[in-house]
Design a protein around this motif. Structure first.
Motif, PDB file in Angstrom:
ATOM      1  N   TRP A  34       0.838  -1.199   0.000  1.00  0.00           N
ATOM      2  CA  TRP A  34       0.000   0.000   0.000  1.00  0.00           C
ATOM      3  C   TRP A  34       0.877   1.256   0.000  1.00  0.00           C
ATOM      4  O   TRP A  34       0.626   2.195  -0.758  1.00  0.00           O
ATOM      5  N   LEU A  35       1.886   1.260   0.867  1.00  0.00           N
ATOM      6  CA  LEU A  35       2.743   2.437   1.005  1.00  0.00           C
ATOM      7  C   LEU A  35       3.564   2.686  -0.248  1.00  0.00           C
ATOM      8  O   LEU A  35       3.729   3.836  -0.675  1.00  0.00           O
ATOM      9  N   ILE A  36       4.099   1.623  -0.840  1.00  0.00           N
ATOM     10  CA  ILE A  36       4.908   1.777  -2.049  1.00  0.00           C
ATOM     11  C   ILE A  36       4.072   2.346  -3.194  1.00  0.00           C
ATOM     12  O   ILE A  36       4.473   3.300  -3.868  1.00  0.00           O
ATOM     13  N   TYR A  75       7.213  15.438  -1.341  1.00  0.00           N
ATOM     14  CA  TYR A  75       5.955  15.828  -0.712  1.00  0.00           C
ATOM     15  C   TYR A  75       4.755  15.174  -1.392  1.00  0.00           C
ATOM     16  O   TYR A  75       3.755  14.868  -0.757  1.00  0.00           O
ATOM     17  N   GLY A  76       4.845  14.955  -2.690  1.00  0.00           N
ATOM     18  CA  GLY A  76       3.793  14.207  -3.366  1.00  0.00           C
ATOM     19  C   GLY A  76       3.736  12.778  -2.870  1.00  0.00           C
ATOM     20  O   GLY A  76       2.654  12.216  -2.633  1.00  0.00           O
ATOM     21  N   GLY A  77       4.928  12.161  -2.718  1.00  0.00           N
ATOM     22  CA  GLY A  77       4.992  10.808  -2.175  1.00  0.00           C
ATOM     23  C   GLY A  77       4.464  10.745  -0.759  1.00  0.00           C
ATOM     24  O   GLY A  77       3.800   9.769  -0.366  1.00  0.00           O
ATOM     25  N   PHE A  78       4.741  11.788   0.017  1.00  0.00           N
ATOM     26  CA  PHE A  78       4.245  11.845   1.392  1.00  0.00           C
ATOM     27  C   PHE A  78       2.723  11.869   1.425  1.00  0.00           C
ATOM     28  O   PHE A  78       2.087  11.152   2.199  1.00  0.00           O
ATOM     29  N   ILE A  79       2.132  12.681   0.557  1.00  0.00           N
ATOM     30  CA  ILE A  79       0.669  12.751   0.501  1.00  0.00           C
ATOM     31  C   ILE A  79       0.093  11.392   0.110  1.00  0.00           C
ATOM     32  O   ILE A  79      -0.878  10.909   0.705  1.00  0.00           O
ATOM     33  N   GLY A  80       0.705  10.765  -0.897  1.00  0.00           N
ATOM     34  CA  GLY A  80       0.238   9.449  -1.310  1.00  0.00           C
ATOM     35  C   GLY A  80       0.386   8.419  -0.210  1.00  0.00           C
ATOM     36  O   GLY A  80      -0.485   7.552  -0.025  1.00  0.00           O
ATOM     37  N   THR A  85      -1.852   5.005   4.112  1.00  0.00           N
ATOM     38  CA  THR A  85      -1.849   4.631   5.530  1.00  0.00           C
ATOM     39  C   THR A  85      -3.243   4.759   6.129  1.00  0.00           C
ATOM     40  O   THR A  85      -3.682   3.904   6.915  1.00  0.00           O
ATOM     41  N   LEU A  86      -3.941   5.827   5.778  1.00  0.00           N
ATOM     42  CA  LEU A  86      -5.308   6.008   6.279  1.00  0.00           C
ATOM     43  C   LEU A  86      -6.195   4.844   5.856  1.00  0.00           C
ATOM     44  O   LEU A  86      -6.961   4.301   6.672  1.00  0.00           O
ATOM     45  N   ILE A  87      -6.094   4.442   4.614  1.00  0.00           N
ATOM     46  CA  ILE A  87      -6.924   3.337   4.115  1.00  0.00           C
ATOM     47  C   ILE A  87      -6.534   2.030   4.800  1.00  0.00           C
ATOM     48  O   ILE A  87      -7.394   1.268   5.263  1.00  0.00           O
ATOM     49  N   PHE A  88      -5.220   1.773   4.879  1.00  0.00           N
ATOM     50  CA  PHE A  88      -4.753   0.507   5.442  1.00  0.00           C
ATOM     51  C   PHE A  88      -5.139   0.373   6.910  1.00  0.00           C
ATOM     52  O   PHE A  88      -5.639  -0.680   7.331  1.00  0.00           O
ATOM     53  N   VAL A  91      -8.884  -0.270   7.235  1.00  0.00           N
ATOM     54  CA  VAL A  91      -9.278  -1.622   6.845  1.00  0.00           C
ATOM     55  C   VAL A  91      -8.827  -2.650   7.881  1.00  0.00           C
ATOM     56  O   VAL A  91      -9.569  -3.572   8.240  1.00  0.00           O
ATOM     57  N   GLN A  92      -7.591  -2.490   8.376  1.00  0.00           N
ATOM     58  CA  GLN A  92      -7.020  -3.457   9.307  1.00  0.00           C
ATOM     59  C   GLN A  92      -7.361  -3.167  10.772  1.00  0.00           C
ATOM     60  O   GLN A  92      -6.981  -3.922  11.654  1.00  0.00           O
ATOM     61  N   LYS A  93      -8.047  -2.033  11.011  1.00  0.00           N
ATOM     62  CA  LYS A  93      -8.447  -1.640  12.367  1.00  0.00           C
ATOM     63  C   LYS A  93      -7.224  -1.519  13.292  1.00  0.00           C
ATOM     64  O   LYS A  93      -7.182  -2.053  14.407  1.00  0.00           O
ATOM     65  N   ILE A  94      -6.219  -0.798  12.816  1.00  0.00           N
ATOM     66  CA  ILE A  94      -4.998  -0.522  13.575  1.00  0.00           C
ATOM     67  C   ILE A  94      -5.057   0.933  14.031  1.00  0.00           C
ATOM     68  O   ILE A  94      -5.439   1.810  13.248  1.00  0.00           O
ATOM     69  N   PRO A  95      -4.694   1.236  15.280  1.00  0.00           N
ATOM     70  CA  PRO A  95      -4.691   2.632  15.741  1.00  0.00           C
ATOM     71  C   PRO A  95      -3.810   3.505  14.831  1.00  0.00           C
ATOM     72  O   PRO A  95      -2.616   3.241  14.675  1.00  0.00           O
ATOM     73  N   LEU A  96      -4.399   4.520  14.236  1.00  0.00           N
ATOM     74  CA  LEU A  96      -3.723   5.317  13.215  1.00  0.00           C
ATOM     75  C   LEU A  96      -2.457   5.983  13.737  1.00  0.00           C
ATOM     76  O   LEU A  96      -1.385   5.860  13.130  1.00  0.00           O
ATOM     77  N   TRP A  97      -2.559   6.712  14.846  1.00  0.00           N
ATOM     78  CA  TRP A  97      -1.406   7.495  15.289  1.00  0.00           C
ATOM     79  C   TRP A  97      -0.297   6.612  15.852  1.00  0.00           C
ATOM     80  O   TRP A  97       0.883   6.958  15.743  1.00  0.00           O
ATOM     81  N   ARG A  98      -0.656   5.488  16.427  1.00  0.00           N
ATOM     82  CA  ARG A  98       0.376   4.547  16.874  1.00  0.00           C
ATOM     83  C   ARG A  98       1.143   4.005  15.674  1.00  0.00           C
ATOM     84  O   ARG A  98       2.374   3.905  15.695  1.00  0.00           O
ATOM     85  N   PHE A  99       0.400   3.669  14.620  1.00  0.00           N
ATOM     86  CA  PHE A  99       1.038   3.146  13.417  1.00  0.00           C
ATOM     87  C   PHE A  99       1.902   4.230  12.758  1.00  0.00           C
ATOM     88  O   PHE A  99       2.992   3.956  12.254  1.00  0.00           O
ATOM     89  N   ALA A 100       1.422   5.479  12.768  1.00  0.00           N
ATOM     90  CA  ALA A 100       2.187   6.586  12.194  1.00  0.00           C
ATOM     91  C   ALA A 100       3.499   6.790  12.953  1.00  0.00           C
ATOM     92  O   ALA A 100       4.538   7.084  12.346  1.00  0.00           O
ATOM     93  N   ASP A 101       3.461   6.633  14.274  1.00  0.00           N
ATOM     94  CA  ASP A 101       4.686   6.742  15.072  1.00  0.00           C
ATOM     95  C   ASP A 101       5.698   5.665  14.693  1.00  0.00           C
ATOM     96  O   ASP A 101       6.911   5.908  14.661  1.00  0.00           O
ATOM     97  N   VAL A 102       5.202   4.467  14.439  1.00  0.00           N
ATOM     98  CA  VAL A 102       6.088   3.359  14.063  1.00  0.00           C
ATOM     99  C   VAL A 102       6.774   3.649  12.731  1.00  0.00           C
ATOM    100  O   VAL A 102       7.964   3.364  12.549  1.00  0.00           O
ATOM    101  N   LEU A 103       6.040   4.229  11.799  1.00  0.00           N
ATOM    102  CA  LEU A 103       6.584   4.472  10.462  1.00  0.00           C
ATOM    103  C   LEU A 103       7.465   5.714  10.381  1.00  0.00           C
ATOM    104  O   LEU A 103       8.371   5.782   9.539  1.00  0.00           O
ATOM    105  N   ALA A 104       7.211   6.702  11.242  1.00  0.00           N
ATOM    106  CA  ALA A 104       7.843   8.020  11.084  1.00  0.00           C
ATOM    107  C   ALA A 104       9.370   7.989  11.009  1.00  0.00           C
ATOM    108  O   ALA A 104       9.951   8.548  10.067  1.00  0.00           O
ATOM    109  N   PRO A 105      10.090   7.370  11.966  1.00  0.00           N
ATOM    110  CA  PRO A 105      11.555   7.384  11.854  1.00  0.00           C
ATOM    111  C   PRO A 105      12.050   6.737  10.568  1.00  0.00           C
ATOM    112  O   PRO A 105      13.020   7.208   9.952  1.00  0.00           O
TER     113      PRO A 105
END
Length: 239
Positions: A34-36, A75-80, A85-88, A91-105
C-alpha cells in the motif's frame, strides 16, 4: 534501485520498532505494498504537475509513466503515503497514530537512500557553488558542468541524523502521534533549510524568495504542531 532499498530498509526497521508498541511485523510488512504504491503515485503526480511545462508539454503522454527515468517529488509521495496509511489502518483496524509513530523514523531512513538516488540521477541539484565539495555533472546536464551545491547529500545526511534522533525519541514518547508530529515539524525544518541552496526550480514565489517545497513545509510544520498539541491534550484527559 536506491528507492527500493530505502523502502526495504524503512519497512524492516519499522517492523522491529513496532514490537515496542504492540504493532506486529506482519502488520508493517502488510502495509508495505500500500505504502509503495501510494508513495510512487503521489510522488510522480506532483512531479508531473510541477514540471509539466518544462518536461512533459508536447511530449508523448506515456512519458508521464516513465518513473524509471527519475522524476519524483517527496511531498507528493508523502501525501500518497498518508492516503495509503489512512486506508490501510482503517481496513485493518490498527490505531492510526500509533502506526504513524512506528513508520515516522523509517521515513527519514528511506529518504536518505532516496536522496542518494537523486544525486546519481542528477535531479534536485543545488545553486552554483565554488566550494571544494561542489559536485559537477556532465556538460549536457542543466548545470552545464558548473560546480553546484550537493543539496542531495546535505538532505541525505541531515535526515540520516534525524532518523537516529527519532529512534531514540520513539522509546521515550508519551502519547500516540507524538513521534509523527515531531517528524512533521523536524522534516519541514530540515527541508526548508536545504531548499535555500536548491538551484533547480524554474519558479519561486512571494518575490522570488520561497520554493514550492518551502511553502509546503510551512503547512507541514503547522500540521505537525497542531497534531502534537491535540494529541498531548487528548492523552492528558482522564480515561
Amino acid at each position: 534501485m536506491l528507492v527500493m532499498l530505502g523502502f526495504v530498509a524503512g519497512l524492516w526497521t519499522a517492523s522491529r520498532r513496532g514490537l515496542l508498541c504492540r504493532v506486529s511485523p506482519q502488520q508493517v510488512w502488510g502495509a508495505g505494498t500500500w505504502l509503495i504504491i501510494g508513495t510512487i503515485i503521489g510522488a510522480r503526480t506532483l512531479y508531473v504537475l510541477s514540471y509539466w511545462r518544462e518536461e512533459f508539454a508536447g511530449r508523448p503522454w506515456l512519458d508521464v509513466f516513465k518513473v524509471y527515468e527519475g522524476g519524483l517529488v517527496f511531498y507528493g509521495g508523502f501525501i500518497g503515503c498518508v492516503v495509503a496509511t489512512l486506508i490501510f489502518t482503517r481496513v485493518q483496524k490498527i490505531p492510526l497514530w500509533r502506526f504513524a509513530d512506528v513508520l515516522a523514523p523509517s521515513s527519514s531512513l528511506g529518504y536518505f537512500f532516496g536522496r542518494l538516488g537523486c544525486l546519481m540521477n542528477g535531479c534536485c541539484y543545488g545553486q552554483i557553488c565554488d566550494r571544494p565539495w561542489a559536485v559537477h555533472y556532465p556538460s549536457d546536464h542543466r548545470t552545464q558542468g558548473a560546480g553546484v551545491h550537493p543539496t542531495q547529500i546535505y538532505d541525505a545526511l541531515l535526515n540520516l541524523g534525524f532518523y537516529f534522533a527519532l529512534e531514540w525519541f520513539f522509546r521515550r514518547k508519551k502519547f500516540d502521534g507524538q513521534v509523527f508530529a515531531v517528524w512533521l515539524m523536524g522534516y519541514a525544518t530540515l527541508r526548508s533549510l536545504v531548499e535555500s541552496f536548491r538551484g533547480d526550480y524554474p519558479v519561486r514565489y512571494l518575490g522570488g524568495i520561497f520554493t514550492p517545497a518551502q511553502l509546503l513545509s510551512l503547512a507541514v510544520f503547522a500540521a505537525g504542531a497542531a497534531l502534537y498539541l491535540v494529541q498531548r491534550r487528548a492523552a492528558s484527559k482522564p480515561a
